[in-house]
Design an enzyme around this catalytic site. Structure first.
Site, PDB file in Angstrom:
ATOM      1  CG  ASP A   1      -1.262   6.889 -15.288  1.00  0.00           C
ATOM      2  OD1 ASP A   1      -1.658   5.917 -14.597  1.00  0.00           O
ATOM      3  OD2 ASP A   1      -1.701   7.136 -16.425  1.00  0.00           O
TER       4      ASP A   1
ATOM      5  NE  ARG B   1      -4.259   5.003 -15.648  1.00  0.00           N
ATOM      6  CZ  ARG B   1      -4.930   5.702 -16.549  1.00  0.00           C
ATOM      7  NH1 ARG B   1      -6.143   5.336 -16.887  1.00  0.00           N
ATOM      8  NH2 ARG B   1      -4.389   6.763 -17.116  1.00  0.00           N
TER       9      ARG B   1
HETATM   10  N1  LIG Z   1      -5.231  11.052  -9.651  1.00  0.00           N
HETATM   11  C1  LIG Z   1      -6.248  11.523 -10.373  1.00  0.00           C
HETATM   12  N2  LIG Z   1      -6.979  10.625 -11.072  1.00  0.00           N
HETATM   13  C2  LIG Z   1      -7.981  11.107 -11.806  1.00  0.00           C
HETATM   14  C3  LIG Z   1      -8.307  12.473 -11.866  1.00  0.00           C
HETATM   15  N3  LIG Z   1      -9.367  12.616 -12.674  1.00  0.00           N
HETATM   16  C4  LIG Z   1      -9.687  11.381 -13.106  1.00  0.00           C
HETATM   17  N4  LIG Z   1      -8.858  10.463 -12.589  1.00  0.00           N
HETATM   18  C5  LIG Z   1      -8.808   9.020 -12.841  1.00  0.00           C
HETATM   19  O1  LIG Z   1      -8.281   8.842 -14.120  1.00  0.00           O
HETATM   20  C6  LIG Z   1      -8.681   7.577 -14.611  1.00  0.00           C
HETATM   21  C7  LIG Z   1      -9.075   7.771 -16.067  1.00  0.00           C
HETATM   22  O2  LIG Z   1      -7.907   8.148 -16.724  1.00  0.00           O
HETATM   23  P1  LIG Z   1      -7.797   9.346 -17.727  1.00  0.00           P
HETATM   24  O3  LIG Z   1      -6.440   9.936 -17.547  1.00  0.00           O
HETATM   25  O4  LIG Z   1      -8.995  10.261 -17.595  1.00  0.00           O
HETATM   26  O5  LIG Z   1      -7.938   8.703 -19.149  1.00  0.00           O
HETATM   27  P2  LIG Z   1      -7.218   7.408 -19.699  1.00  0.00           P
HETATM   28  O6  LIG Z   1      -8.024   6.230 -19.255  1.00  0.00           O
HETATM   29  O7  LIG Z   1      -5.762   7.387 -19.347  1.00  0.00           O
HETATM   30  O8  LIG Z   1      -7.280   7.662 -21.260  1.00  0.00           O
HETATM   31  P3  LIG Z   1      -8.451   7.362 -22.271  1.00  0.00           P
HETATM   32  O9  LIG Z   1      -8.343   5.909 -22.613  1.00  0.00           O
HETATM   33  O10 LIG Z   1      -8.156   8.226 -23.437  1.00  0.00           O
HETATM   34  O11 LIG Z   1      -9.740   7.704 -21.592  1.00  0.00           O
HETATM   35  C8  LIG Z   1      -9.776   7.088 -13.696  1.00  0.00           C
HETATM   36  O12 LIG Z   1      -9.230   6.067 -12.854  1.00  0.00           O
HETATM   37  C9  LIG Z   1     -10.120   8.320 -12.862  1.00  0.00           C
HETATM   38  O13 LIG Z   1     -10.546   7.984 -11.546  1.00  0.00           O
HETATM   39  C10 LIG Z   1      -7.520  13.382 -11.120  1.00  0.00           C
HETATM   40  O14 LIG Z   1      -7.721  14.586 -11.147  1.00  0.00           O
HETATM   41  N5  LIG Z   1      -6.510  12.863 -10.384  1.00  0.00           N
END
Ligand SMILES: Nc1nc2c(ncn2[C@@H]2O[C@H](COP(=O)(O)OP(=O)(O)OP(=O)(O)O)[C@@H](O)[C@H]2O)c(=O)[nH]1
Ligand SMILES: [Zn+2]
Length: 207
Positions: free
Chosen positions: A133, A135
């Protein structure tokens, strides 16, 4: 808030109305000074009065938000967040350009290709030499600061978002579980988030 850590500089470039099926929001366009990266905020009601605002940090997911992908829960989560803010008549949604948890669109598609071969979402990133992650929520804190929002009730299942915002000087008064879009095509994806990424999903929740 006693001391605010240094936040990345952001400029509020333009604000306008954004009519949606749920409410007429104010749409604010931001730009990070250092990188030029563009982000959006949608606000509804008076959010700058100091009362904790119902808030969602949405990470960009072009495939889920715009192309109806069932691989993830992003599209339904985006809709549910706007609906919840509209129901309350007040709140903030930050649309953060952190596609693919910060690795970018094309690397996310590379990771999807590996997932098609059986890897889970974490191992696919690692096989590409990428972080689980990538971010950073400093820009989110800076945007909230600019909007005059010091305290939030955060819609999320991801404790890392709560701790990251708190560390950046935002008072998270409550975590509001945010579940939408569960289905057979994203079951493994959600299970992996719970098992390997610390997400608090209701059927496993311990808090
Ligand atoms: N690298 C990667 N990114 C993903 C994948 N599936 C979704 N994403 C990205 O994950 C991000 C969303 O994050 P999530 O981990 O689904 O959820 P979160 O935002 O951390 O948590 P919540 O606030 O609970 O929704 C978006 O930027 C998506 O493009 C994947 O399989 N691999
Ligand atoms: Zn998604």
């Amino acid at each position: 808030m006693t001391s605010t850590p240094s936040l990345p500089a952001v400029a509020l470039v333009a604000s306008c109305e954004l009519p949606t099926p749920w409410a007429v929001f104010r749409l604010h366009g931001f730009q990070e000074t250092a990188s030029g990266k563009e982000h959006l905020a949608l606000t509804l009601g008076q959010v700058g009065d100091g009362v904790p605002a119902l808030t969602r940090l949405h990470s960009e997911c072009l495939t889920g938000d715009g192309l109806f992908s069932l691989r993830c829960d992003c599209g339904p989560q985006l809709e549910a967040a706007l609906a919840a803010i509209a129901k309350e008549g007040r709140g903030v949604l930050l649309y953060l350009r952190q596609e693919g948890r910060g690795i970018g669109l094309l690397d996310k598609l590379r990771a999807y290709a590996l997932q098609d071969q059986g890897l889970d979402t974490v191992d696919a990133n690692r096989a590409l030499g990428l972080p689980d992650d990538a971010r950073d929520y400093g820009v989110a804190a800076a945007m909230l600061n600019t909007l005059g929002v010091p305290a939030v009730r955060l819609m999320t299942n991801n404790p890392a978002k709560v701790s990251a915002l708190t560390a950046r000087g935002v008072n998270v008064t409550e975590r509001v579980p945010h579940v939408a879009g569960r289905g057979p095509r994203n079951q493994d994806y959600l299970e992996t988030k719970a098992a390997r990424m610390g997400h608090l999903l209701p059927w496993l929740e311990q808090d």
